[in-house]
Design a protein around this motif. Structure first.
Motif, PDB file in Angstrom:
ATOM      1  N   THR A 134       0.878  -1.280   0.152  1.00 58.44           N
ATOM      2  CA  THR A 134      -0.149   0.078  -0.066  1.00 58.44           C
ATOM      3  C   THR A 134       0.873   1.472   0.123  1.00 58.44           C
ATOM      4  OG1 THR A 134      -0.091   0.010   2.507  1.00 58.44           O
ATOM      5  CG2 THR A 134      -1.838  -1.022   1.165  1.00 58.44           C
ATOM      6  N   THR A 135       2.179   1.055   0.299  1.00 61.22           N
ATOM      7  CA  THR A 135       3.004   2.224   0.144  1.00 61.22           C
ATOM      8  C   THR A 135       4.115   2.480  -0.945  1.00 61.22           C
ATOM      9  OG1 THR A 135       4.714   1.163   1.612  1.00 61.22           O
ATOM     10  CG2 THR A 135       2.886   2.424   2.607  1.00 61.22           C
ATOM     11  N   MET A 136       4.087   1.104  -1.751  1.00 59.25           N
ATOM     12  CA  MET A 136       5.135   1.352  -2.872  1.00 59.25           C
ATOM     13  C   MET A 136       4.391   1.002  -4.219  1.00 59.25           C
ATOM     14  SD  MET A 136       8.054  -1.480  -1.354  1.00 59.25           S
ATOM     15  CE  MET A 136       8.991  -1.377  -2.715  1.00 59.25           C
ATOM     16  N   ALA A 137       4.934   1.592  -4.907  1.00 59.58           N
ATOM     17  CA  ALA A 137       4.550   1.870  -6.446  1.00 59.58           C
ATOM     18  C   ALA A 137       4.215   0.444  -7.034  1.00 59.58           C
ATOM     19  CB  ALA A 137       5.337   2.684  -7.520  1.00 59.58           C
ATOM     20  N   GLY A 138       3.379   0.245  -7.747  1.00 60.02           N
ATOM     21  CA  GLY A 138       3.077  -1.041  -8.132  1.00 60.02           C
ATOM     22  C   GLY A 138       2.650  -2.433  -7.127  1.00 60.02           C
ATOM     23  N   GLY A 139       2.263  -1.734  -6.016  1.00 62.80           N
ATOM     24  CA  GLY A 139       1.700  -2.840  -5.018  1.00 62.80           C
ATOM     25  C   GLY A 139       0.336  -3.378  -5.295  1.00 62.80           C
ATOM     26  N   LEU A 317      14.230 -12.890 -11.035  1.00 64.58           N
ATOM     27  CA  LEU A 317      14.925 -12.795  -9.773  1.00 64.58           C
ATOM     28  C   LEU A 317      14.682 -11.247  -9.391  1.00 64.58           C
ATOM     29  CD1 LEU A 317      17.828 -15.325  -9.647  1.00 64.58           C
ATOM     30  CD2 LEU A 317      15.564 -15.401  -8.540  1.00 64.58           C
ATOM     31  N   GLY A 318      15.183 -10.459 -10.333  1.00 62.78           N
ATOM     32  CA  GLY A 318      15.269  -8.924  -9.929  1.00 62.78           C
ATOM     33  C   GLY A 318      13.985  -8.322  -9.655  1.00 62.78           C
ATOM     34  N   GLY A 319      13.018  -8.979 -10.726  1.00 60.10           N
ATOM     35  CA  GLY A 319      11.694  -8.389 -10.387  1.00 60.10           C
ATOM     36  C   GLY A 319      11.072  -8.873  -9.113  1.00 60.10           C
ATOM     37  N   THR A 320      11.333 -10.007  -8.600  1.00 63.01           N
ATOM     38  CA  THR A 320      10.792 -10.580  -7.364  1.00 63.01           C
ATOM     39  C   THR A 320      11.250  -9.649  -6.075  1.00 63.01           C
ATOM     40  OG1 THR A 320      10.910 -12.673  -8.055  1.00 63.01           O
ATOM     41  CG2 THR A 320      10.603 -12.480  -5.849  1.00 63.01           C
ATOM     42  N   PHE A 321      12.754  -9.001  -6.158  1.00 63.37           N
ATOM     43  CA  PHE A 321      12.924  -8.357  -4.979  1.00 63.37           C
ATOM     44  C   PHE A 321      12.683  -6.911  -5.209  1.00 63.37           C
ATOM     45  CE2 PHE A 321      14.703 -12.643  -4.813  1.00 63.37           C
ATOM     46  CZ  PHE A 321      14.250 -13.247  -3.746  1.00 63.37           C
ATOM     47  N   THR A 322      12.066  -6.531  -6.345  1.00 61.38           N
ATOM     48  CA  THR A 322      12.021  -5.076  -6.395  1.00 61.38           C
ATOM     49  C   THR A 322      10.252  -4.960  -6.373  1.00 61.38           C
ATOM     50  OG1 THR A 322      11.925  -5.294  -8.846  1.00 61.38           O
ATOM     51  CG2 THR A 322      13.849  -4.556  -7.579  1.00 61.38           C
TER      52      THR A 322
END
Length: 446
Positions: A134-139, A317-322
């Motif tokens: 709810t606080t990050m973009a793309g949530g 992998l990069g997408g998961t942790f961003t």
């Protein structure tokens, strides 16, 4: 002059087990260790297949089979999650029914701790997930329930492998907590991830479950009648728009769980267990012995084969942790689970007369809380319900759940292995009887 009030004795949490609960724990430990290994094999096989031959994996998992006229023209991945997992949830239903009738959940005093811990272990991870999403973009807040589930096969399997020397009651705490966790997860799936419901079909499914229950109560045991009736209940619930695995739970709850519910002639002809209680098994226990190997040895590993097959590349992998979804799942399982369980247990001891049993400490509860962060089967299922199969968020959920489960297993394994050595040393010094071996050494009854 009136006599002084008698001091109230504190109620001990995680104390000794009843004979029935001890037997239930032994049965589960015998099967879940093997089930956890097979589940891991299925997940590893899925990852290898999806990454080495991705076209083949997609073709097989997307193969559609089943009659379209009955709205059962599903691909194999959906058959695994909607069909095979119904067997898993049938066993969960049997286990819940048995615990509520003759196990640790039949009394408020013994159910309070695992229930409070399970609630804390679901609320805190959900809150952490929502904080990210709810606080990050793309949530994506709709996935809030993904990190709330504990995989009982993995968690109990890890405990059986590394927890030599931990008290038996601590093992039962993890088992009972996971059972309550499953119950809450079932409610979440039925309520939060069900949209439009066809009430007439739902009523038909419930009627089939009711007939199933009446036949069992009247002594009918023929699989040629009961299995088709169960399939009708499953099919109608699927067509009604409710996730079909709920049918498995309802059917499990329909099975009698009181001792003596088995025909005495059948019980006398059955093999007895080492504790001499062969004539005291309920029908729920016998069905659980029958179906648990099918669930742990076939249904859940095949589900893992079709659910864990995500292509692991730098982008994923990069997408998961961003992605807030991946971050929320990992943080919720690895941090939220132990924090929620420990805090809920502490609050129970702080504001009630409940106390931990002698010899147990907060590191024991922490170790169990860490293991409860192993979320696999139900977490992957909820991820698919929330985001859809094969979507970017769904792939990130798979990677996040696998990562978090490995971290939770490692952390919980280290803590409980250390605590097992501590308890073994204390038992050797004091002669305490409540320390158990890593797993029962007599064969399961089937």
């Amino acid at each position: 002059m009136s006599a002084p009030d008698k001091p109230r004795t504190p109620r001990l949490l995680l104390a000794s087990l009843s004979p029935g609960s001890r037997r239930n724990l032994n049965d589960t430990l015998r099967d879940e260790r093997t089930g956890g290994i097979l589940l891991l094999v299925g997940a590893v096989a899925a990852l290898l297949w999806a990454n080495m031959w991705p076209d083949s994996y997609d073709a097989v998992s997307g193969t559609v089979v089943g009659p379209a006229a009955l709205h059962l023209d599903l691909d194999l991945a959906h058959w695994a999650s909607d069909g095979l997992l119904a067997i898993f949830f049938f066993v969960v239903g049997l286990e819940l029914k048995r615990e509520m009738v003759v196990g640790e959940l039949r009394h408020v005093a013994t159910a309070a701790l695992p229930a409070a811990a399970a609630v804390g272990g679901m609320v805190v991870p959900a809150g952490i997930y929502l904080a990210f999403n709810t606080t990050m973009a793309g949530g994506a807040p709709q996935g809030w329930a993904v990190p709330t589930a504990t995989d009982i096969a993995f968690a109990v399997g890890v405990l059986a492998l590394v927890g030599r020397g931990v008290p038996v009651a601590l093992r039962a705490f993890l088992l009972t907590l996971a059972v309550v966790d499953d119950l809450l997860a079932i409610v979440i799936i039925a309520v939060a991830y069900t949209d439009d419901v066809a009430l007439l079909l739902l009523a038909g499914s419930l009627a089939a479950v009711a007939v199933f229950a009446v036949l069992l109560r009247r002594g009918v045991r023929s699989p040629w009648l009961l299995v088709p009736l169960a399939l009708v209940a499953w099919g109608l619930l699927h067509a009604a728009g409710v996730h079909a695995t709920i049918a498995g739970v309802l059917l499990g709850f329909a099975v009698p769980a009181s001792p003596g519910s088995v025909d005495p002639r059948r019980a006398a002809a059955a093999d007895t267990e080492d504790d001499g209680e062969g004539d005291d098994h309920s029908l729920a226990e016998r069905y659980e012995h029958l179906w648990r190997p099918v669930s742990a040895g076939f249904a859940v590993p095949v589900f893992a084969l079709f659910a864990a097959g995500v292509t692991i590349d730098p982008d994923t992998l990069g997408g998961t942790f961003t992605d807030p979804v991946g971050l929320g799942v990992v943080a919720g399982l690895v941090l939220g689970k132990p924090v929620g369980i420990v805090v809920a247990t502490w609050l129970l001891t702080r504001f009630t007369r409940a106390r931990l049993a002698p010899g147990l400490g907060w590191w024991d509860v922490t170790g169990v809380g860490l293991l409860a962060g192993i979320g696999f089967t139900v977490s992957l299922l909820v991820g698919r319900l929330a985001f859809g199969t094969g979507t970017p968020h769904d792939d990130h959920v798979v990677v996040a759940v696998l990562t978090a489960s490995l971290l939770a297993a490692a952390g919980g394994g280290v803590v409980l292995s250390w605590r097992g050595r501590v308890h073994t040393a204390l038992a050797a010094a004091t002669g305490a009887p409540e320390v158990a071996p890593a797993a029962p050494d007599h064969p399961a009854k089937g």
